[in-house]
Design an enzyme around this catalytic site. Sequence first.
Site, mmCIF file in Angstrom:
data_model
loop_
_atom_site.group_PDB
_atom_site.id
_atom_site.type_symbol
_atom_site.label_atom_id
_atom_site.label_comp_id
_atom_site.label_asym_id
_atom_site.label_seq_id
_atom_site.Cartn_x
_atom_site.Cartn_y
_atom_site.Cartn_z
ATOM 1 N N HIS A 7 0.835 -1.209 0.000
ATOM 2 C CA HIS A 7 0.000 0.000 0.000
ATOM 3 C C HIS A 7 0.868 1.257 0.000
ATOM 4 O O HIS A 7 0.683 2.157 -0.827
ATOM 5 C CB HIS A 7 -0.914 -0.029 1.230
ATOM 6 C CG HIS A 7 -1.790 1.178 1.366
ATOM 7 N ND1 HIS A 7 -3.116 1.181 1.001
ATOM 8 C CD2 HIS A 7 -1.532 2.441 1.827
ATOM 9 C CE1 HIS A 7 -3.633 2.375 1.232
ATOM 10 N NE2 HIS A 7 -2.692 3.160 1.737
ATOM 11 N N GLU A 8 1.814 1.325 0.923
ATOM 12 C CA GLU A 8 2.642 2.520 1.019
ATOM 13 C C GLU A 8 3.570 2.665 -0.184
ATOM 14 O O GLU A 8 3.912 3.782 -0.584
ATOM 15 C CB GLU A 8 3.440 2.518 2.324
ATOM 16 C CG GLU A 8 2.588 2.511 3.591
ATOM 17 C CD GLU A 8 1.579 3.647 3.651
ATOM 18 O OE1 GLU A 8 1.800 4.697 3.016
ATOM 19 O OE2 GLU A 8 0.552 3.478 4.337
ATOM 20 N N GLU B 141 -4.334 7.884 -3.165
ATOM 21 C CA GLU B 141 -4.892 6.651 -2.630
ATOM 22 C C GLU B 141 -5.273 5.687 -3.744
ATOM 23 O O GLU B 141 -5.248 4.461 -3.546
ATOM 24 C CB GLU B 141 -6.096 6.960 -1.746
ATOM 25 C CG GLU B 141 -6.493 5.842 -0.819
ATOM 26 C CD GLU B 141 -5.445 5.537 0.247
ATOM 27 O OE1 GLU B 141 -5.511 4.433 0.832
ATOM 28 O OE2 GLU B 141 -4.558 6.384 0.495
#
Length: 489
Positions: free
Chosen positions: A254-255, A284
């Site tokens: 995700h990061e 996002e």
Amino acid sequence: MTAFDDLMAFQRETSALGQISGRLGWDQETVMPRGAAQQRGEEMAAIEAVLHARRSDPRVGDWLERAEAPCEVGAAQLREIRRAFERTRKVPADLAKAIARVTSQAQGKWAQARADEDVAAFLPVLEEVVALKREEGAALAQGGDIYDAMVEDYEPYTTGGQIAAIFDAMRPRLVALRAAVLDKPMPKGVSGTFDEQLQMQLSRKLAVAFGYDLNRGRVDKAVHPFSSGSGSDVRITTRTSDVDPFNCFYSTIHEVGHAAYEQGIDPTYALTPLGQGVSMGVHESQSRIYENQLGRGRAFTGWLFGEMTDLFGNFGIADADEFYAAVNRVHNGYIRTEADEVQYNLHIMLRFDLERALMAGDLQVGDLEAVWNDRFEADFGYAVDKPSNGCLQDVHWSVGLFGYFPTYSLGNVYAGCLYEALQTAVPDLGAQLARGDTSGATGWLHEKLQRHGGLYAPREVIERASGMEPGPEPLLHYLEGKFGALYGL
């Protein structure tokens, strides 16, 4: 030198100072001594005062009046500098400094209150934060909606009402899907314990596999995973759990989505308004498509199953299909960052409604825990068991990020649009991912979206990349298709 050149030189220095401030924040979350919180608050307040002075410097207004854009990129630079300048001028310097000081201190108090399961210890400083942010919102809104002014910081050209309309369209189908899935038997999960160092080893391998350049970044541990920085210094954090390695691996992926966006921006935009992600919703979209559509898909999880088996041995999962089901288990839980794809957006909708009420003055800070708990039980069907699983679980409100939460779900909506287009653009996507090769997907995202940075407005960059006007239908179609097949609906 022209007025445009003078303005851009000044802007680059201001952006460099902003990066330094961001590095102080990274340090605070990772390696700063706990006893340094008070001093760090003063340090961050001091640099924020310098930044506010530069961002509201009258010379910026003069340069903007006289500057002529040399090209499309220059016009976009002026557009974003003007927008930021006009917003900054509306906020008094003393207020900006006070917000920086209080939120820096509140972050440490939140972390301690969370560890102690003590909401009462956190509420006084949260009340200060909310009061200061409402004051800032009123200054920015100038008679308009305070929450809309807050959202503008994270998702430009978007209002709370527009977000609410999207959420209202999503909620019924998400609630129905959740109920149908939870009515089915739950797939088995992993079992055993997983060495922290081995988790971090595979975490770094995953980061590289998704295109993260460790020559310009690093992976560290923190209470709350995050990404910070841009250009040549982009850092991410993750976290580990002895019994849940997916927490570490998917936080990392995700990061990396965030970090790859920042690392992938055209380097000629460095230290300018275009040299960073255009909005948190678009940001996002990158972290979500990396984590979910790519990282949790059947093809890539087959590769990850092999990697985990080589590293950890037998962890209670028989084969790649069973592993895919385990990765995508829909299950009851309290923590937003650990929520499955079906329920994640319901967590966001809860926070969105509560923070809008806080900013409007319809919800008092002292009532937050009770209202949160009531809303959670109504939405998810069971009671919050402790504050760290309830209103103390997220760092966002302690650091004043009101208006940030809805961008998580906007990112999911945008990711749905991008993934639909990506599957057409890369016909052998599944075969690539099954080999652990994400380059086809990440290369397409870099070319279509990431390299542009802030050149285009949020909805425009998604529409240019995906070929469609952003909306929730592709996301809902993806979720219903994926989980319908997994759970035999």
